[in-house]
Design a protein around this motif. Structure first.
Motif, PDB file in Angstrom:
ATOM      1  N   THR A 101       0.681  -1.056   0.036  1.00 27.47           N
ATOM      2  CA  THR A 101       0.107  -0.072   0.046  1.00 27.47           C
ATOM      3  C   THR A 101       0.754   1.352  -0.005  1.00 27.47           C
ATOM      4  N   GLN A 102       1.950   1.288   0.922  1.00 26.58           N
ATOM      5  CA  GLN A 102       2.825   2.243   0.842  1.00 26.58           C
ATOM      6  C   GLN A 102       3.630   2.540  -0.364  1.00 26.58           C
ATOM      7  N   PHE A 103       4.059   1.502  -1.001  1.00 21.22           N
ATOM      8  CA  PHE A 103       4.633   1.476  -2.350  1.00 21.22           C
ATOM      9  C   PHE A 103       3.792   1.958  -3.279  1.00 21.22           C
ATOM     10  N   MET A 104       2.586   1.557  -3.458  1.00 23.99           N
ATOM     11  CA  MET A 104       1.465   2.218  -4.455  1.00 23.99           C
ATOM     12  C   MET A 104       1.230   3.509  -4.266  1.00 23.99           C
ATOM     13  N   LYS A 105       1.263   3.890  -2.911  1.00 25.26           N
ATOM     14  CA  LYS A 105       1.020   5.462  -2.677  1.00 25.26           C
ATOM     15  C   LYS A 105       2.008   6.295  -2.971  1.00 25.26           C
ATOM     16  N   ASP A 106       3.257   5.899  -2.709  1.00 21.44           N
ATOM     17  CA  ASP A 106       4.463   6.812  -3.209  1.00 21.44           C
ATOM     18  C   ASP A 106       4.706   6.655  -4.752  1.00 21.44           C
ATOM     19  N   THR A 107       4.263   5.557  -5.283  1.00 19.71           N
ATOM     20  CA  THR A 107       4.594   5.711  -6.943  1.00 19.71           C
ATOM     21  C   THR A 107       3.399   6.326  -7.453  1.00 19.71           C
ATOM     22  N   ALA A 108       1.935   6.403  -6.768  1.00 25.87           N
ATOM     23  CA  ALA A 108       1.052   7.300  -7.756  1.00 25.87           C
ATOM     24  C   ALA A 108       1.519   8.903  -7.275  1.00 25.87           C
ATOM     25  N   LEU A 109       2.046   8.872  -5.961  1.00 27.90           N
ATOM     26  CA  LEU A 109       2.379  10.459  -5.899  1.00 27.90           C
ATOM     27  C   LEU A 109       3.600  10.966  -6.833  1.00 27.90           C
ATOM     28  N   ALA A 110       4.363   9.991  -6.700  1.00 25.46           N
ATOM     29  CA  ALA A 110       5.333  10.261  -7.798  1.00 25.46           C
ATOM     30  C   ALA A 110       4.979  10.489  -9.327  1.00 25.46           C
ATOM     31  N   GLY A 111       4.062   9.911  -9.668  1.00 25.69           N
ATOM     32  CA  GLY A 111       3.438  10.092 -10.923  1.00 25.69           C
ATOM     33  C   GLY A 111       2.709  11.529 -11.218  1.00 25.69           C
ATOM     34  N   ALA A 112       2.068  11.725  -9.863  1.00 26.04           N
ATOM     35  CA  ALA A 112       1.527  13.088  -9.672  1.00 26.04           C
ATOM     36  C   ALA A 112       2.481  14.180 -10.036  1.00 26.04           C
ATOM     37  N   ALA A 113       3.537  14.008  -9.300  1.00 22.67           N
ATOM     38  CA  ALA A 113       4.910  14.914  -9.152  1.00 22.67           C
ATOM     39  C   ALA A 113       5.256  15.094 -10.777  1.00 22.67           C
ATOM     40  N   LEU A 114       5.332  13.885 -11.416  1.00 17.22           N
ATOM     41  CA  LEU A 114       5.978  14.037 -12.780  1.00 17.22           C
ATOM     42  C   LEU A 114       4.816  14.614 -13.649  1.00 17.22           C
ATOM     43  N   MET A 115       3.737  14.381 -13.574  1.00 17.32           N
ATOM     44  CA  MET A 115       2.583  15.221 -14.144  1.00 17.32           C
ATOM     45  C   MET A 115       2.801  16.792 -14.124  1.00 17.32           C
ATOM     46  N   LEU A 116       2.911  17.164 -12.604  1.00 18.40           N
ATOM     47  CA  LEU A 116       3.188  18.429 -12.169  1.00 18.40           C
ATOM     48  C   LEU A 116       4.388  19.313 -12.998  1.00 18.40           C
ATOM     49  N   PHE A 117       5.438  18.560 -12.960  1.00 18.95           N
ATOM     50  CA  PHE A 117       6.650  18.962 -13.567  1.00 18.95           C
ATOM     51  C   PHE A 117       6.370  18.993 -15.292  1.00 18.95           C
ATOM     52  N   ALA A 118       5.684  18.387 -15.720  1.00 17.52           N
ATOM     53  CA  ALA A 118       5.366  18.293 -17.316  1.00 17.52           C
ATOM     54  C   ALA A 118       4.509  19.496 -17.372  1.00 17.52           C
ATOM     55  N   PHE A 119       3.588  19.828 -16.480  1.00 19.14           N
ATOM     56  CA  PHE A 119       2.701  20.912 -16.604  1.00 19.14           C
ATOM     57  C   PHE A 119       3.208  22.326 -16.440  1.00 19.14           C
TER      58      PHE A 119
END
Length: 138
Positions: A101-119
């Protein structure tokens, strides 16, 4: 739209600011946990990563090179997912589930951070920011 993006930045950054300050104010407990996960140089890694996520969170929150701030957060999250939450190594089913659960949470937040970077890196006029992006994806 500028206000919605600002609210999103605030909501996203609050998690990292709180966690970063915990790295610094609850250092011994965090170091102990990192050592239990066999993190090398945990006494150094804990405050350094605490500063990393405070700086990244503030950059996103304030809109000061928010693209770089998002990258700092993504790097923290991906490394934390792999190094701290290696669910594949747990033999206890309950511990495995918690770490997954923690692994998936961190990877999902990393995905969001990468989308923010692109934005941030692909828009010059972000509104309600202090600076424009450091990087350009145009």
């Amino acid at each position: 739209m500028d206000v919605i993006v600002l609210i999103g930045r605030v909501l996203f950054a609050v998690l990292f600011l709180g966690s970063g300050f915990a790295h610094l104010t609850q250092r011994e407990a965090m170091v102990g946990y990192a050592q239990s996960k066999r993190i090398p140089l945990a006494k150094i890694a804990v405050p350094v990563t605490g500063l990393q996520i405070i700086i990244g969170g503030l950059m996103v929150l304030l809109g000061v090179w928010a693209d770089l701030g998002a990258l700092l957060l993504a790097a923290f999250l991906l490394s934390t997912a792999v190094l701290m939450h290696g669910f594949w190594a747990d033999t206890d089913p309950q511990a495995r589930q918690g770490e997954m659960t923690q692994f998936m949470k961190d990877t999902a937040l990393a995905g969001a951070a990468l989308m923010l970077f692109a934005f941030f890196a692909s828009h010059d006029d972000l509104g309600l920011t202090i600076t424009g992006p450091l990087f350009s994806l145009d």
